[in-house]
Write an enzyme that holds these catalytic residues in place. Structure first.
Site, PDB file in Angstrom:
ATOM      1  N   LYS A 194      39.619 -22.723 -29.856  1.00 37.76           N
ATOM      2  CA  LYS A 194      40.597 -21.637 -29.724  1.00 37.76           C
ATOM      3  C   LYS A 194      41.668 -21.760 -30.810  1.00 37.76           C
ATOM      4  O   LYS A 194      41.989 -20.810 -31.494  1.00 37.76           O
ATOM      5  CB  LYS A 194      41.210 -21.696 -28.319  1.00 37.76           C
ATOM      6  CG  LYS A 194      42.266 -20.653 -28.074  1.00 37.76           C
ATOM      7  CD  LYS A 194      42.749 -20.668 -26.633  1.00 37.76           C
ATOM      8  CE  LYS A 194      44.018 -19.835 -26.507  1.00 37.76           C
ATOM      9  NZ  LYS A 194      44.514 -19.730 -25.139  1.00 37.76           N
ATOM     10  N   GLY A 252      41.602 -21.640 -22.749  1.00 33.04           N
ATOM     11  CA  GLY A 252      40.420 -22.386 -23.182  1.00 33.04           C
ATOM     12  C   GLY A 252      39.414 -22.606 -22.061  1.00 33.04           C
ATOM     13  O   GLY A 252      38.215 -22.369 -22.221  1.00 33.04           O
TER      14      GLY A 252
HETATM   15  O1  F6P Z   1      43.708 -30.642 -24.979  1.00 32.33           O
HETATM   16  C1  F6P Z   1      43.365 -29.726 -24.007  1.00 32.33           C
HETATM   17  C2  F6P Z   1      42.818 -28.476 -24.614  1.00 32.33           C
HETATM   18  O2  F6P Z   1      43.839 -27.739 -25.184  1.00 32.33           O
HETATM   19  C3  F6P Z   1      42.066 -27.658 -23.586  1.00 32.33           C
HETATM   20  O3  F6P Z   1      42.883 -26.895 -22.805  1.00 32.33           O
HETATM   21  C4  F6P Z   1      41.133 -26.902 -24.457  1.00 32.33           C
HETATM   22  O4  F6P Z   1      40.077 -26.337 -23.727  1.00 32.33           O
HETATM   23  C5  F6P Z   1      40.707 -27.982 -25.409  1.00 32.33           C
HETATM   24  O5  F6P Z   1      41.866 -28.753 -25.617  1.00 32.33           O
HETATM   25  C6  F6P Z   1      40.142 -27.517 -26.709  1.00 32.33           C
HETATM   26  O6  F6P Z   1      41.040 -26.720 -27.410  1.00 32.33           O
HETATM   27  P1  F6P Z   1      40.582 -25.818 -28.619  1.00 32.33           P
HETATM   28  O7  F6P Z   1      39.607 -24.815 -28.095  1.00 32.33           O
HETATM   29  O8  F6P Z   1      41.818 -25.182 -29.146  1.00 32.33           O
HETATM   30  O9  F6P Z   1      39.938 -26.710 -29.632  1.00 32.33           O
END
Ligand code: F6P
Length: 532
Positions: A194, A252
């Protein structure tokens, strides 16, 4: 309200709920959504308890918050964001407005782009340097991994696209295993993040880039990105036509319905992926329309609150008697524990009750031969959540499926009934006598009166999986509203990330461990002496 519930609990806590469970209760203490049945008759919740729980739900404003969520209000108050994963599956619903603009055209357009790309990968019109794509590596972590990884496994009987591999851990063993079995010339790497900043994902993505670069001339051509950060995906070198974006109002851990589900779509095809979305949408409609007593997410949430906050049972076991759902407990750990593992109310005050429970589990019947001993005879009560399908996908082995179902039903029955001392004595009376009989019998007593719920459905298919996942999402929502916390932020993961960044040069030896606590410094020393 909490006090009323606790008082009610105190008056009935010693009751054996087995005595309540007749056919009328089975009908009254169950709910249906489409083909899905939730049975919560095997709990100590009675009509008065349920009425109090529903009152709690009404007084805490679940209905108003539900309307606010579905219509795009910024209910994620600490981040000032709407919570609109439901819009991703609003296939034939009306407009959904965020800040005065309808977000549906953008969502449907991205879904169409995903479908075209997935189809092209599946039919070979999008190919790697070495020909048709044989393998997809999804690099992502947490919500950018657990959803599609769980669902690709769950929908294995529908998987007719390229093989899918999920790399999440920064531990090089994870990506090394994927690289070992894939040919870079026929592999598509999907970088799912994300934020496109998560250190594990970006580290693995660069490793994958270097690996591919050894045999593929244009590595960027075999990369796709799923993210809200278009600028960062461009910096990484991924062409915009293979970037599938989404907005920050998709959390996420709620994101598998949109671009983060691309690997699933490639695996099972766009039509099956749409069926998955339709299952989620069907659960949304049920959640919005059904009376509380008949509302699966609401009742599942209230049963959870009864067990955790009222009875004080700190953990919940999720036990799918459906091997295809073997990753569901891990998926639910993030969904539930990252959402409701908080000690502060929305207004900044301490929570008046415990936060959400520890969620854990494994598929049955495997768990029966591992940890069920403690569930049956341990001193702590562990409410269990069973999931079971009437039919599997192996018609020629249906007799095995029937054995699986019998085991599932036997466990909830055993947890409820237990076995008293008399029954235990008669089990071993032919082998022992006197004091030894008493001693041996005591080891065979099961306290019983241990609660469980069962979620039953005809068969696991994309639509049903969509219903199951949306059921759990809404359950988490209801629990969060009743507890008064924000289910949609995750500040609790930040400190560890900051400290890891600060520790990296210490571990690498370019910075001294001075200023670190004695334990951390000693551990760094030990690991450095052993070659870290
Ligand atoms: O560290 C927790 C988190 O932010 C989760 O909430 C999220 O699903 C995961 O890390 C991965 O985040 P990203 O999709 O931004 O890489």
């Amino acid at each position: 309200m909490w006090d009323d519930l606790k008082k009610h609990h105190a008056t009935i806590a010693a009751r054996r709920f087995e005595t309540l469970v007749d056919a009328d209760r089975a009908a009254d203490f169950s709910a249906r959504a489409g083909d899905m049945l939730l049975d919560y008759a095997k709990t100590n919740i009675d009509a008065d308890g349920r009425a109090l729980l529903i009152e709690l739900l009404e007084k805490t404003g679940v209905a108003q918050k539900r309307a606010a969520m579905f219509t795009g209000a910024a209910i994620n108050e600490t981040e000032g964001r709407a919570v609109l994963h439901t819009a991703l599956r609003n296939l034939d619903g009306g407009p959904v407005m965020v800040d005065g603009a309808d977000v549906m055209p953008g969502i449907l357009d991205t879904l169409d782009r995903m479908a075209q790309f997935a189809q092209a990968v599946r039919d070979g019109s999008f190919a790697g340097q070495g020909g048709k794509i044989t393998d997809v590596i999804n690099i992502g972590i947490g919500g950018s991994d657990l959803g599609p990884a769980m669902a690709v496994k769950a929908l294995a009987p529908f998987h007719d696209g390229p093989r899918c591999h999920f790399v999440s851990n920064v531990d090089p063993a994870d990506i090394a295993a994927a690289m070992q079995v894939c040919d870079p010339a026929t592999t598509l790497v999907i970088v799912a993040s994300k934020t496109f900043t998560t250190i594990e994902t970006m580290t693995n993505a660069r490793t994958a880039q270097a690996w591919m670069g050894q045999s593929v001339t244009d590595t960027g051509a075999q990369f796709a990105a799923l993210s809200t950060a278009a600028d960062k995906t461009a910096d990484f070198g991924i062409a915009p036509e293979r970037v599938f974006g989404f907005e920050d109002w998709v959390g996420g851990r709620y994101s598998m319905w949109g671009p983060i589900g691309l690997s699933l779509m490639i695996a099972i095809g766009p039509d099956n992926f749409r069926a998955f979305l339709r299952g989620g949408q069907a659960m949304d409609q049920h959640f919005k329309a059904a009376k509380w007593e008949e509302n699966l997410p609401a009742m599942l949430a209230l049963v959870g609150i009864w067990h955790n906050q009222i009875c004080g049972f700190a953990t919940r076991a999720v036990l799918p008697y459906d091997n295809l759902l073997s990753r569901l407990p891990a998926y639910l750990q993030q969904l539930e524990m990252e959402s409701n593992g908080k000690g502060v109310s929305m207004d900044g005050a301490d929570l008046p009750v415990d936060s959400g429970p520890v969620v854990w589990g494994e598929p049955g019947t495997n768990g029966q031969h591992a940890f069920y001993q403690l569930i049956h005879q341990g001193t702590r009560v562990i409410p269990c959540e069973f999931l079971v399908a009437a039919r599997g996908h192996n018609d020629d082995l249906h007799h095995q499926h029937q054995l699986l179902v019998a085991n599932c039903l036997a466990q909830s029955e055993a947890l409820m009934r237990g076995r008293d001392l008399d029954a235990a004595r008669s089990k071993v009376a032919d082998k022992f006598s006197g004091d030894e009989l008493e001693r041996q019998a005591k080891h065979r007593v099961f306290a019983g009166n241990r609660p469980s719920v069962t979620i039953a459905y005809p068969q696991l298919d994309p639509f049903m999986l969509g219903q199951i996942i949306a059921l759990y999402e809404h359950r988490v929502f209801v629990e969060g509203v009743v507890l008064g916390l924000n289910s949609y932020d995750q500040w609790g993961v930040e400190l560890g990330k900051e400290l890891a960044t600060a520790l990296q040069p210490v571990v690498e030896g370019t910075q001294s461990a001075q200023g670190k606590d004695g334990s951390t410094a000693a551990l760094v020393g030990f690991l450095q002496n052993n070659g870290v």
